[in-house]
Scaffold this motif. Structure first.
Motif, short mmCIF file in Angstrom:
data_model
loop_
_atom_site.label_atom_id
_atom_site.label_comp_id
_atom_site.label_asym_id
_atom_site.label_seq_id
_atom_site.Cartn_x
_atom_site.Cartn_y
_atom_site.Cartn_z
N LYS A 1 0.83 -1.21 0.00
CA LYS A 1 0.00 0.00 0.00
C LYS A 1 0.86 1.25 0.00
O LYS A 1 0.56 2.23 -0.68
CB LYS A 1 -0.93 -0.02 1.22
CG LYS A 1 -1.99 1.04 1.19
CD LYS A 1 -3.01 0.79 2.26
CE LYS A 1 -4.32 0.65 1.55
NZ LYS A 1 -5.43 0.28 2.30
N ILE A 2 1.96 1.22 0.75
CA ILE A 2 2.84 2.39 0.82
C ILE A 2 3.65 2.54 -0.46
O ILE A 2 3.82 3.65 -0.97
CB ILE A 2 3.78 2.25 2.04
CG1 ILE A 2 2.98 2.39 3.34
CG2 ILE A 2 4.89 3.29 2.00
CD1 ILE A 2 3.76 2.06 4.59
N ALA A 3 4.14 1.45 -1.01
CA ALA A 3 5.04 1.51 -2.16
C ALA A 3 4.34 1.74 -3.49
O ALA A 3 4.96 2.22 -4.44
CB ALA A 3 5.85 0.21 -2.23
N THR A 4 3.06 1.42 -3.59
CA THR A 4 2.35 1.57 -4.86
C THR A 4 1.88 3.01 -5.04
O THR A 4 1.15 3.53 -4.21
CB THR A 4 1.12 0.63 -4.91
OG1 THR A 4 1.55 -0.70 -4.64
CG2 THR A 4 0.45 0.68 -6.26
N PRO A 5 2.29 3.68 -6.12
CA PRO A 5 1.83 5.05 -6.35
C PRO A 5 0.33 5.08 -6.66
O PRO A 5 -0.25 4.09 -7.11
CB PRO A 5 2.65 5.52 -7.54
CG PRO A 5 3.28 4.32 -8.12
CD PRO A 5 3.23 3.22 -7.13
N GLU A 6 -0.28 6.20 -6.43
CA GLU A 6 -1.73 6.35 -6.60
C GLU A 6 -2.17 6.03 -8.03
O GLU A 6 -3.23 5.44 -8.24
CB GLU A 6 -2.15 7.77 -6.22
CG GLU A 6 -3.65 7.96 -6.09
CD GLU A 6 -4.26 7.17 -4.94
OE1 GLU A 6 -5.41 6.73 -5.10
OE2 GLU A 6 -3.59 6.98 -3.92
N MET A 7 -1.37 6.40 -9.01
CA MET A 7 -1.75 6.18 -10.41
C MET A 7 -1.71 4.69 -10.79
O MET A 7 -2.34 4.29 -11.75
CB MET A 7 -0.82 6.96 -11.34
CG MET A 7 -0.95 8.47 -11.18
SD MET A 7 -2.62 9.08 -11.49
CE MET A 7 -2.79 8.72 -13.20
N LYS A 8 -0.97 3.87 -10.04
CA LYS A 8 -0.85 2.45 -10.36
C LYS A 8 -1.86 1.58 -9.61
O LYS A 8 -1.93 0.39 -9.86
CB LYS A 8 0.56 1.95 -10.02
CG LYS A 8 1.64 2.61 -10.82
CD LYS A 8 1.65 2.08 -12.22
CE LYS A 8 2.82 2.66 -12.98
NZ LYS A 8 2.92 2.17 -14.32
#
Length: 126
Positions: free
Chosen positions: A72-79
């Motif tokens: 959740k922390i590592a995934t950017p919002e656009m992905k």
């Protein structure tokens, strides 16, 4: 002089003969069978316990939680995947209009801007 056919036949026959000539193969030793000096049963028993313990369940739960938080922390919002709410918001945004401006197409020779018509599914210029 030999023809290609004769050369191929000779190569095939000589390869076939040497492949199955067991006198040319190396002799291997007999396979070694582990007997455990007569104590086979002690070697077949599992040394570890296959029981489910509270500590094992807790470790699994903590590991899974840590991985989910890291994702959740590592995934950017656009992905991130689109949710049902995101799709409904997009549908309500689109329902109100028929023509949408196309920003990545240049104006035509008359100076009119391109728009996408949702009903006819074509590009029109205004």
């Amino acid at each position: 002089m030999f023809s290609i056919k004769e050369i191929l036949i000779f190569a095939y026959e000589s390869e076939y003969d040497s492949a199955y000539d067991l006198s040319e193969r190396r002799l291997f030793s007999e396979p070694k069978i582990y007997t455990a000096k007569g104590d086979i049963e002690s070697k077949t028993k599992s040394e570890s316990s296959d029981k489910i313990t509270a500590a094992g369940v807790a470790n699994t739960a903590l590991g899974t939680a840590a991985i989910e938080i890291a994702k959740k922390i590592a995934t950017p919002e656009m992905k991130k995947n689109a949710t049902k709410e995101d799709i409904e918001n997009l549908a309500t945004l689109i329902k109100g209009k028929r023509f949408y401006p196309i920003r990545n197409l240049p104006k035509n020779n008359s100076g009119k801007s391109p728009f996408y018509d949702l009903q006819t599914e074509k590009i029109v210029y205004f």
